[in-house]
Scaffold this active site. Sequence first.
Site, PDB file in Angstrom:
ATOM      1  CG  HIS A 413      49.552  30.689  16.863  1.00 49.29           C
ATOM      2  ND1 HIS A 413      50.288  30.481  18.245  1.00 49.29           N
ATOM      3  CD2 HIS A 413      50.559  30.306  15.919  1.00 49.29           C
ATOM      4  CE1 HIS A 413      51.560  30.143  17.921  1.00 49.29           C
ATOM      5  NE2 HIS A 413      51.612  29.738  16.762  1.00 49.29           N
ATOM      6  CG  HIS A 418      54.504  33.204  14.965  1.00 44.03           C
ATOM      7  ND1 HIS A 418      55.555  32.646  15.278  1.00 44.03           N
ATOM      8  CD2 HIS A 418      53.749  32.206  15.229  1.00 44.03           C
ATOM      9  CE1 HIS A 418      55.687  31.258  15.582  1.00 44.03           C
ATOM     10  NE2 HIS A 418      54.464  30.895  15.477  1.00 44.03           N
ATOM     11  CD  GLU A 458      55.335  27.964  17.436  1.00 43.80           C
ATOM     12  OE1 GLU A 458      54.418  28.718  18.077  1.00 43.80           O
ATOM     13  OE2 GLU A 458      54.969  28.122  16.157  1.00 43.80           O
ATOM     14  CB  SER A 477      48.977  33.200  20.538  1.00 42.97           C
ATOM     15  OG  SER A 477      49.391  31.820  20.382  1.00 42.97           O
TER      16      SER A 477
END
Length: 581
Positions: A413, A418, A458, A477
Amino acid sequence: MAAGSRWLTKNNKKFCSVRTRIDHDAPIHSTNLPQPQLPIFRFLPKTTTTMTMIMMHARGGRLAKLNASISNNLNPTRWQIHRDKNVAGGIVNDISALRFSTSPDYLNYETWHRSNYEDAVRPSSKHPSDHAVVNGSRNDSNVIPWRSSATANSHYDGRALLELPRTSVLMELSDRVGALHDVLKYYWKYDVNITRIESRPVQNNSTKFDFFVDFHGKVGDPNVNALLNTLKGMTDKLLVLDEKEVHWFPRHISELDLIANRTLDAGTDLQADHPGFKDAEYRKRRAHLAQVALQYRIGQDIPLTEYSAAEVETWGVVWDKMEYLLEKYACKEYKKSMNLMKKHCDYNRNEIPQLSSISSFLQLQTNFRLRPVAGLISSRDFLNGLAFRTFFCTQYIRHPSMPLYTPEPDICHELLGHVPMFADRDFCDFSQEIGLASLGASEEDVLKLARCYWHSVEFGLCREDGKNKAYGAGLLSSFGELEYACKERGPDEVPSIGEDGTPTCPEIKPWDPAVAAAQDFPITTYQPVYFLAESLQDAKVKMRKYCEDLPRPFFALYNAQTESVHIDRPVRRCVGVPESS
């Protein structure tokens, strides 16, 4: 960053706003000044006012103060300061630091480079003229002695400099030409360093103005007492204000170490429904990686992690599943950044990239960095890290039995979702805006900012070539939710929730931080609502405006040179203080 400051003008005795734009990446107009440390200042409106600039001599520590009253746009090119040029009877060469910063309703100036601060206030036996303040315009000048105060003579490092005692006062002045000038000159006389000036008209009295002034020092210091005694006879009213009590927040990047280990779980506290709950080897591995993160400190090299063949295989499965979907649904900024990660950080399916090489690359690219963390941390602590352009990053990977599922953030993730976006400057600035707004914020405002973060960093969407693209890490992700959020739908498809409570068709709302701040969200299912920005720039501008309108206890400005946060008023960080601070 655009900002404003109000000063009294001589022509009409009214307050006018001087708007400035500070570009820390552009070189200053003087080609002889060392450019990497110096910003360029653009003064936009035409007005008559007074500007003060502080320059610090890197070797001997001279502070040079240049004053000028100029009609038309204030322009630094009017003061071409060159190395080895005699200015005001002394040599001003190798100037290494210059700062003139503004924010809404106050003017602040201070020196950069905490490592040079002690030199700036300490006499030099080799350079007698270094211990002076140079005062004048570009055409005339004179030298006056610099009288060191007890505070200035103290030896302290960068963090101690941030904790210098401050005092806030309220001065009421009658409106007349030169009123502010007559008062401020005594701050210089008594060697008291002003950190903020804010002005406003006195309510129901158009002939008086209140000035809120913050300065280094405390009541009881001889120079502060002398200043206050003088001001009492020059002002209509003088009040010493109490410090504001706020939630603890880091002032220097090194203080992130105090909050990085305040994990909500230790990285090994797995829930009973976690795929690795009964796997002793997996839990042992998680405990080892957590211990590495707990021992890490800002400034150290991030230790290399030797991932096992099973861990690399899990990474490869996720990579293969996401590669096609990312090409189809990721925003253009993500795809551009991912190409950079492949080129410079060994991004590929056959090995898990190392945080050390990624963090080094990001610091060169956007001045962002990664900081290993053992597990989940609170929203406040996580957002505080973003204020310092630092991302708290986990190193463990999901359980190999379910490579396409994880109940918590893991290395897949972090590195696929990110990290690539942190190679984009607009996205980094956007993230930092949220982080700066979180410093010292109330619990209510931290919750609002956390929701904004969730619905943008997010799970944010942006419009691109008439289609919805993803820039949020939770989407980038997750193979299932990425397609669910971004795929084109017919006009007959409306937002709906299935019988099991799972959304079957999401609602897409235009990006509005105020609305996002009130929008709650689920953690274990697909999002029922996504927010769509026109672009990353649009998302950043709106987020900045929202943060400016929050009732913040102070205004915070990040100084990349000192890796510290300057705040515009004295506060006492007394709520939620870390145990080891």
